[in-house]
Scaffold this motif. Structure first.
Motif, mmCIF file in Angstrom:
data_model
loop_
_atom_site.group_PDB
_atom_site.id
_atom_site.type_symbol
_atom_site.label_atom_id
_atom_site.label_comp_id
_atom_site.label_asym_id
_atom_site.label_seq_id
_atom_site.Cartn_x
_atom_site.Cartn_y
_atom_site.Cartn_z
ATOM 1 N N VAL A 144 -61.289 -5.903 -10.428
ATOM 2 C CA VAL A 144 -60.710 -5.531 -9.131
ATOM 3 C C VAL A 144 -59.411 -6.314 -8.928
ATOM 4 C CG1 VAL A 144 -61.081 -5.362 -6.646
ATOM 5 C CG2 VAL A 144 -63.028 -5.372 -8.161
ATOM 6 N N LYS A 145 -58.417 -5.635 -8.377
ATOM 7 C CA LYS A 145 -57.177 -6.328 -8.009
ATOM 8 C C LYS A 145 -56.850 -5.977 -6.560
ATOM 9 C CE LYS A 145 -55.506 -6.610 -12.702
ATOM 10 N NZ LYS A 145 -54.553 -6.174 -13.700
ATOM 11 N N VAL A 146 -56.496 -6.989 -5.803
ATOM 12 C CA VAL A 146 -56.197 -6.795 -4.381
ATOM 13 C C VAL A 146 -54.728 -7.153 -4.145
ATOM 14 C CG1 VAL A 146 -56.780 -7.480 -2.031
ATOM 15 C CG2 VAL A 146 -58.580 -7.403 -3.777
ATOM 16 N N TYR A 147 -53.961 -6.191 -3.612
ATOM 17 C CA TYR A 147 -52.534 -6.417 -3.366
ATOM 18 C C TYR A 147 -52.236 -6.300 -1.871
ATOM 19 C CZ TYR A 147 -52.379 -4.992 -8.294
ATOM 20 O OH TYR A 147 -52.597 -4.866 -9.637
ATOM 21 N N ASP A 148 -51.243 -7.056 -1.440
ATOM 22 C CA ASP A 148 -50.723 -6.896 -0.080
ATOM 23 C C ASP A 148 -50.007 -5.545 -0.012
ATOM 24 O OD1 ASP A 148 -49.287 -7.198 2.382
ATOM 25 O OD2 ASP A 148 -49.537 -9.364 2.165
ATOM 26 N N SER A 149 -50.188 -4.829 1.104
ATOM 27 C CA SER A 149 -49.524 -3.521 1.224
ATOM 28 C C SER A 149 -48.048 -3.666 1.595
ATOM 29 C CB SER A 149 -50.227 -2.669 2.287
ATOM 30 O OG SER A 149 -50.088 -3.276 3.559
ATOM 31 N N ARG A 150 -47.590 -4.913 1.870
ATOM 32 C CA ARG A 150 -46.181 -5.112 2.215
ATOM 33 C C ARG A 150 -45.317 -5.101 0.957
ATOM 34 N NH1 ARG A 150 -44.895 -5.103 7.793
ATOM 35 N NH2 ARG A 150 -46.866 -5.462 8.806
ATOM 36 N N CYS A 151 -44.256 -4.312 1.003
ATOM 37 C CA CYS A 151 -43.355 -4.217 -0.144
ATOM 38 C C CYS A 151 -42.649 -5.562 -0.372
ATOM 39 C CB CYS A 151 -42.324 -3.131 0.154
ATOM 40 S SG CYS A 151 -41.126 -2.928 -1.172
ATOM 41 N N PRO A 152 -42.555 -6.019 -1.628
ATOM 42 C CA PRO A 152 -41.888 -7.298 -1.893
ATOM 43 C C PRO A 152 -40.368 -7.248 -1.704
ATOM 44 C CG PRO A 152 -42.544 -6.248 -3.946
ATOM 45 C CD PRO A 152 -43.105 -5.402 -2.830
ATOM 46 N N HIS A 153 -39.819 -6.060 -1.429
ATOM 47 C CA HIS A 153 -38.376 -5.972 -1.191
ATOM 48 C C HIS A 153 -38.059 -6.403 0.241
ATOM 49 C CE1 HIS A 153 -34.524 -3.382 -0.794
ATOM 50 N NE2 HIS A 153 -34.228 -4.615 -1.152
ATOM 51 N N GLN A 154 -38.457 -5.594 1.235
ATOM 52 C CA GLN A 154 -38.152 -5.940 2.632
ATOM 53 C C GLN A 154 -39.372 -5.814 3.532
ATOM 54 O OE1 GLN A 154 -34.685 -3.784 3.965
ATOM 55 N NE2 GLN A 154 -33.423 -4.611 2.340
ATOM 56 N N ALA A 155 -40.550 -5.984 2.926
ATOM 57 C CA ALA A 155 -41.812 -6.073 3.680
ATOM 58 C C ALA A 155 -42.228 -4.789 4.391
ATOM 59 C CB ALA A 155 -41.782 -7.231 4.670
ATOM 60 N N THR A 156 -41.724 -3.628 3.974
ATOM 61 C CA THR A 156 -42.230 -2.376 4.536
ATOM 62 C C THR A 156 -43.735 -2.283 4.275
ATOM 63 O OG1 THR A 156 -40.143 -1.221 4.226
ATOM 64 C CG2 THR A 156 -42.112 0.157 4.299
ATOM 65 N N ASN A 157 -44.470 -1.880 5.307
ATOM 66 C CA ASN A 157 -45.917 -1.736 5.141
ATOM 67 C C ASN A 157 -46.176 -0.386 4.462
ATOM 68 O OD1 ASN A 157 -48.585 -2.353 5.305
ATOM 69 N ND2 ASN A 157 -48.743 -2.101 7.520
ATOM 70 N N ILE A 158 -46.481 -0.405 3.189
ATOM 71 C CA ILE A 158 -46.543 0.838 2.401
ATOM 72 C C ILE A 158 -47.814 1.612 2.761
ATOM 73 C CG2 ILE A 158 -46.486 1.807 0.067
ATOM 74 C CD1 ILE A 158 -45.213 -0.793 -0.905
ATOM 75 N N PRO A 159 -47.668 2.904 3.114
ATOM 76 C CA PRO A 159 -48.836 3.696 3.530
ATOM 77 C C PRO A 159 -49.612 4.247 2.337
ATOM 78 C CG PRO A 159 -46.867 5.025 3.692
ATOM 79 C CD PRO A 159 -46.411 3.669 3.207
ATOM 80 N N HIS A 160 -50.836 4.721 2.615
ATOM 81 C CA HIS A 160 -51.671 5.222 1.505
ATOM 82 C C HIS A 160 -51.063 6.463 0.854
ATOM 83 C CE1 HIS A 160 -53.170 8.044 4.543
ATOM 84 N NE2 HIS A 160 -53.631 8.766 3.543
ATOM 85 N N LEU A 161 -50.240 7.200 1.632
ATOM 86 C CA LEU A 161 -49.635 8.423 1.069
ATOM 87 C C LEU A 161 -48.642 8.109 -0.050
ATOM 88 C CD1 LEU A 161 -48.998 10.517 4.289
ATOM 89 C CD2 LEU A 161 -50.648 10.991 2.467
ATOM 90 N N ALA A 162 -48.222 6.840 -0.135
ATOM 91 C CA ALA A 162 -47.256 6.442 -1.165
ATOM 92 C C ALA A 162 -47.906 6.310 -2.536
ATOM 93 C CB ALA A 162 -46.618 5.115 -0.765
ATOM 94 N N LEU A 163 -49.213 6.438 -2.581
ATOM 95 C CA LEU A 163 -49.948 6.256 -3.826
ATOM 96 C C LEU A 163 -50.158 7.612 -4.511
ATOM 97 C CD1 LEU A 163 -51.440 3.968 -5.359
ATOM 98 C CD2 LEU A 163 -53.451 4.495 -3.969
ATOM 99 N N LYS A 164 -49.639 7.728 -5.728
ATOM 100 C CA LYS A 164 -49.857 8.958 -6.517
ATOM 101 C C LYS A 164 -50.442 8.518 -7.840
ATOM 102 C CE LYS A 164 -47.881 12.065 -3.719
ATOM 103 N NZ LYS A 164 -48.215 11.373 -2.499
ATOM 104 N N GLY A 165 -51.753 8.677 -8.007
ATOM 105 C CA GLY A 165 -52.403 8.183 -9.220
ATOM 106 C C GLY A 165 -52.264 6.677 -9.303
ATOM 107 N N GLU A 166 -51.635 6.201 -10.381
ATOM 108 C CA GLU A 166 -51.484 4.750 -10.553
ATOM 109 C C GLU A 166 -50.093 4.269 -10.144
ATOM 110 O OE1 GLU A 166 -52.586 4.092 -14.630
ATOM 111 O OE2 GLU A 166 -54.725 4.196 -14.163
ATOM 112 N N ARG A 167 -49.319 5.148 -9.540
ATOM 113 C CA ARG A 167 -47.946 4.787 -9.141
ATOM 114 C C ARG A 167 -47.859 4.704 -7.621
ATOM 115 N NH1 ARG A 167 -42.854 5.697 -11.960
ATOM 116 N NH2 ARG A 167 -41.116 5.747 -10.505
ATOM 117 N N LEU A 168 -47.372 3.555 -7.154
ATOM 118 C CA LEU A 168 -47.189 3.348 -5.713
ATOM 119 C C LEU A 168 -45.692 3.258 -5.461
ATOM 120 C CD1 LEU A 168 -48.623 2.594 -2.969
ATOM 121 C CD2 LEU A 168 -48.263 0.211 -3.616
ATOM 122 N N THR A 169 -45.175 4.130 -4.588
ATOM 123 C CA THR A 169 -43.727 4.149 -4.338
ATOM 124 C C THR A 169 -43.448 3.822 -2.878
ATOM 125 O OG1 THR A 169 -43.504 5.855 -6.028
ATOM 126 C CG2 THR A 169 -41.615 5.512 -4.586
#
Ligand code: FES
Length: 208
Positions: A144-169
């Motif tokens: 299991v890996k647990v990640y913060d949903s905040r983007c490491p660029h400017q801390a945008t809270n990334i939503p679940h819709l940003a997840l496509k398979g194994e790619r999070l954008t």
């Protein structure tokens, strides 16, 4: 990078390269937290919102607390003045970071109960909220890996819709991440913030 900086780099490449090298050398003996706190102050001084968001995110990642960041701004009062400090507070409030909430629990790290391990889909990532923090949890078998949903660029809270398979954008500037490793695979270079995790009594816990 601002249009003005891009212009200066094109107009006077040698001078600007020397300038950037000087900045890099000057910061090389400072620890990353101090370096990023100083950058936060310079971005507040120039009132560069994107820069403030970026260096605030980095300062937190390097272990600065919300209190330290606020104290750094207040200490810089003679240079910043009240108007810029208030401007910075407005940007920070807009970012809605858990660390800056007034009802946030003490900054002392602790284990947080995330979810029942058995409820996590195998071979997939799941977006969860836990104690005021957004998380992406990726599970493969017992791993299991647990990640913060905040983007490491400017801390945008990334939503679940940003997840496509194994790619999070990230929707803001499209930095993309491999959710199985947290590595940044497009646009940027900083990986997702990963929290230490464990399974105790069938419950997934994360430490932050
Ligand atoms: S905030 Fe810029 S890519 Fe996420």
């Amino acid at each position: 990078m601002s249009e003005a900086l891009t212009y200066l780099i094109k107009a006077r490449p040698e001078a600007m390269q020397a300038y950037f090298k000087f900045l890099k050398d000057a910061g090389s003996r400072l620890d990353p937290k101090t370096r990023n706190l100083i950058s936060v102050i310079t971005k507040v001084h120039s009132q560069t919102e994107n820069g403030l968001r970026q260096y605030l995110t980095r300062a937190l990642r390097e272990g600065a607390t919300a209190e330290e960041i606020i104290d750094a701004l207040l200490m810089a009062f003679p240079a910043l003045g009240l108007a810029r400090i208030v401007w910075a507070a407005d940007v920070i409030l807009k970012m809605d970071l858990p660390e800056f909430r007034l009802d946030a629990p003490p900054a002392e790290p602790a284990w947080h109960d995330v979810a029942a391990f058995a409820a996590l889909a195998d071979g997939k990532a799941t977006r969860l909220d836990c104690d005021g923090r957004g998380l992406f949890v990726w599970r493969k078998g017992r791993t299991v890996k647990v990640y913060d949903s905040r983007c490491p660029h400017q801390a945008t809270n990334i939503p679940h819709l940003a997840l496509k398979g194994e790619r999070l954008t990230c929707p803001k500037h499209e930095w993309a991440f491999d959710i199985t490793t947290g590595a940044c695979i497009a646009k940027g270079s900083t990986p997702l913030k990963r929290w230490e995790s464990r399974v105790e009594g069938g419950r997934l816990q994360a430490y932050w």
